[in-house]
Design a protein around this motif. Structure first.
Motif, PDB file in Angstrom:
ATOM      1  N   LEU A 222      18.485  13.836  11.497  1.00 47.35           N
ATOM      2  CA  LEU A 222      17.164  13.267  11.223  1.00 47.35           C
ATOM      3  C   LEU A 222      16.127  13.789  12.218  1.00 47.35           C
ATOM      4  CD1 LEU A 222      15.242  11.345   9.776  1.00 47.35           C
ATOM      5  CD2 LEU A 222      16.084   9.502  11.281  1.00 47.35           C
TER       6      LEU A 222
ATOM      7  N   ILE B 290      21.806   7.974   7.058  1.00 46.48           N
ATOM      8  CA  ILE B 290      22.062   7.099   8.206  1.00 46.48           C
ATOM      9  C   ILE B 290      22.349   5.680   7.740  1.00 46.48           C
ATOM     10  CG2 ILE B 290      21.009   6.050  10.243  1.00 46.48           C
ATOM     11  CD1 ILE B 290      19.494   8.656  10.695  1.00 46.48           C
TER      12      ILE B 290
ATOM     13  N   GLN C 238      12.884  15.846  11.153  1.00 44.53           N
ATOM     14  CA  GLN C 238      11.531  15.393  11.483  1.00 44.53           C
ATOM     15  C   GLN C 238      10.733  16.499  12.193  1.00 44.53           C
ATOM     16  OE1 GLN C 238      12.483  11.786  13.617  1.00 44.53           O
ATOM     17  NE2 GLN C 238      11.802  10.496  11.899  1.00 44.53           N
TER      18      GLN C 238
ATOM     19  N   ARG D 151      17.317   9.817   6.386  1.00 44.91           N
ATOM     20  CA  ARG D 151      17.323   8.384   6.675  1.00 44.91           C
ATOM     21  C   ARG D 151      18.299   7.646   5.755  1.00 44.91           C
ATOM     22  NH1 ARG D 151      10.732   7.613   7.057  1.00 44.91           N
ATOM     23  NH2 ARG D 151      10.461   8.462   9.186  1.00 44.91           N
ATOM     24  N   SER D 152      18.361   8.037   4.506  1.00 47.88           N
ATOM     25  CA  SER D 152      19.299   7.410   3.560  1.00 47.88           C
ATOM     26  C   SER D 152      20.743   7.614   4.008  1.00 47.88           C
ATOM     27  CB  SER D 152      19.097   7.997   2.161  1.00 47.88           C
ATOM     28  OG  SER D 152      20.054   7.478   1.255  1.00 47.88           O
TER      29      SER D 152
ATOM     30  N   VAL E  30      13.287  14.252   5.030  1.00 47.05           N
ATOM     31  CA  VAL E  30      13.344  13.165   6.012  1.00 47.05           C
ATOM     32  C   VAL E  30      13.937  11.912   5.384  1.00 47.05           C
ATOM     33  CG1 VAL E  30      11.977  11.679   7.519  1.00 47.05           C
ATOM     34  CG2 VAL E  30      11.384  14.091   7.281  1.00 47.05           C
ATOM     35  N   ARG E  31      13.505  11.605   4.165  1.00 45.38           N
ATOM     36  CA  ARG E  31      14.024  10.403   3.490  1.00 45.38           C
ATOM     37  C   ARG E  31      15.518  10.537   3.183  1.00 45.38           C
ATOM     38  NH1 ARG E  31      10.013   7.013   2.127  1.00 45.38           N
ATOM     39  NH2 ARG E  31       7.871   7.831   2.099  1.00 45.38           N
TER      40      ARG E  31
ATOM     41  N   GLN F 251      24.213  11.924  11.970  1.00 47.75           N
ATOM     42  CA  GLN F 251      23.104  11.818  11.028  1.00 47.75           C
ATOM     43  C   GLN F 251      21.783  11.622  11.754  1.00 47.75           C
ATOM     44  OE1 GLN F 251      23.540  12.564   8.080  1.00 47.75           O
ATOM     45  NE2 GLN F 251      25.638  12.052   7.464  1.00 47.75           N
ATOM     46  N   GLU F 252      21.808  10.886  12.856  1.00 46.27           N
ATOM     47  CA  GLU F 252      20.578  10.705  13.631  1.00 46.27           C
ATOM     48  C   GLU F 252      20.111  12.029  14.237  1.00 46.27           C
ATOM     49  OE1 GLU F 252      21.759   7.682  16.348  1.00 46.27           O
ATOM     50  OE2 GLU F 252      21.079   6.034  15.060  1.00 46.27           O
TER      51      GLU F 252
END
Length: 484
Positions: free
Chosen positions: A202, A226, A206, A223-224, A219-220, A198-199
């Protein structure tokens, strides 16, 4: 009573009782038959197909896991429940020895001295000495005492089988817990992998956002995802450590969750066979313990009945209450001896003795129903485990296909997202599906191992054989056993 036939009956009692499917227990007083065949249904083969070869005796070793073998050895030596039950066995043995002492005469003695004063002189008084020895012996004419000894002996055998049953339970909990801990450890690693995946997504998102190719919502969402993976990782860490603490408790270690886990689950051993229902009845210690308690209850019925009959006792005494000096105590000629035979019979006790007979009969009936429940539960456990063997195998095969397809789908969508041909939701969904398929496959493998443990336990483990030093060699036949 003491001939070769009686001795053989006693020697083969354990064998006859173990073969429950073809044995009957007969009360010799009123010919009441406790038919174990009728207590619970039986059949020649399992309903779920299984090879009739006997199951592996060294089933723990069959998993080829040195760490598990070491834990099992430690649990057998140090588990608190096992050690407590062994103390209960010692108590049962002591009760049997206490009953056996009633076969022998009792002997007691007393000594006394009496000083009497008379006149006015210093030596005007006199001292006399008394010495008495008494003995009593109840002659076991109708074998009431021997019935009680035999009943206590069956209790000892049942307690020994209880220990074997508890050991099997402890070992199975330990083995299943060990596989659960390995599964939890692998799922923790899977969560760490998911976070890394997931990173990576991300970072990719980004870059696309900074290039103006996507919006901030992507992006959100990354992050969710992760954060969700991190939350799941903590839950799995908690489960892993709790499982390890349970294992440490079973082996009498401090539960600090500091146990090294292997990198993968062991391979599932080849299934050699389940034997037959009759084999299972002769192997499971809980069933053998229940059978022993049926015999014990039948013996207790006889003990209660024979309490209604007269008892013969022999009482002897020797002594003299008028010895003039200590030296006279050693003079056997001065002692008086008596020997008395007495026949004592209960006349009226308000129905207490007959009520005890009925109580023991009810206890016998209760033990028969306990036996039936134990046997039916054993059948259910075996059939469930055999059914699960093939269904879990099919489930694992389907999950492998699902996982392989999920991996390919994830790889394809990650490439398409990089090219701008797929959305972040599609990529995150593909990644989630692949991680879920990996987790389900790990759990399916662990469940097959745990089910194999349940199957071995249901079949009686290595099979229980009563220790020879616990078997009563006293050739006393209390209950008749119809040998098959």
């Amino acid at each position: 009573m003491h001939g070769p036939t009686a001795i053989m009956k006693t020697a083969f009692m354990a064998m006859a009782i173990s073969l429950s499917a073809c044995a009957s227990i007969i009360d010799p007083v009123d010919d009441t038959v406790v038919d174990l065949n009728a207590a619970a249904p039986t059949r020649a083969t399992w309903a779920e197909p299984a090879p009739e070869a006997l199951p592996q005796a060294d089933w723990v070793e069959s998993f080829s896991d040195d760490s598990l073998n070491a834990l099992v050895a430690k649990a057998r030596a140090d588990n608190p429940s096992l050690r407590r039950t062994m103390a209960q066995l010692d108590r049962a043995i002591a009760a049997k020895n206490s009953s056996r002492s009633s076969l022998y005469p009792t002997l007691g003695g007393d000594a006394s001295s009496t000083r009497s004063e008379g006149g006015t002189g210093f030596n005007s008084g006199s001292t006399s000495y008394g010495l008495g020895v008494s003995s009593r012996w109840e002659v076991d004419v109708i074998n009431r005492i021997r019935d009680q000894i035999a009943a206590d002996g069956e209790g000892v055998e049942a307690s020994a089988a209880d220990i074997a049953a508890l050991e099997l339970t402890v070992v199975s909990r330990l083995a299943s817990g060990w596989f659960d801990a390995i599964e939890a450890g692998l799922l923790v690693e899977l969560s760490a992998e998911e976070i890394r995946t997931q990173e990576r997504s991300l970072r990719l998102t980004q870059r696309r956002f900074e290039s103006g190719l996507t919006g901030s919502s992507d992006v959100r969402l990354a992050r969710s995802s992760i954060a969700n993976a991190q939350a799941l990782e903590q839950s799995r860490l908690q489960l892993r450590d709790a499982t390890l603490r349970s294992i440490q408790t079973l082996v009498r270690d401090y539960p600090d969750a500091d146990v090294a886990l292997p990198s993968d689950l062991p391979a599932l051993p080849v299934f050699t066979g389940a034997g037959t229902p009759e084999n299972m009845l002769a192997r499971r210690p809980d069933i053998l313990a229940s059978e022993r308690r049926i015999v014990q209850a039948g013996l207790n019925v006889d003990v209660a009945r024979k309490a209604l009959y007269p008892s013969l006792s022999i009482t002897g005494s020797a002594g003299d209450e008028s010895l003039n000096s200590i030296g006279d105590v050693l003079d056997l000629k001065s002692l008086a001896f008596s020997l008395t035979e007495s026949l004592t019979a209960p006349i009226f006790q308000g129905g207490r003795l007959r009520a005890q007979v009925e109580t023991q009969k009810a206890q016998l009936a209760s033990q028969v129903e306990t036996y039936a429940e134990t046997v039916l539960t054993a059948y259910q456990e075996v059939e469930n485990a055999l059914d699960a063997e093939k269904r879990l195998e099919a489930r694992e095969a389907a999950l492998r296909v699902s996982r392989d397809e999920a991996v390919k789908a994830e790889e394809r969508l990650e490439l398409r997202y990089t090219e701008g041909l797929a959305t972040i939701l599609q990529l995150l969904d593909a990644q989630s599906r692949r991680i879920s398929a990996d987790g389900q496959l790990i759990s399916a493998r662990a469940e097959r191992l745990s089910n194999r443990v349940r199957l071995h336990v249901a079949l009686g483990g290595a099979g229980y054989v009563a220790p020879l030093n616990l078997q009563d060699s006293d050739p006393v036949k209390i209950l008749g056993i119809e040998l098959p």
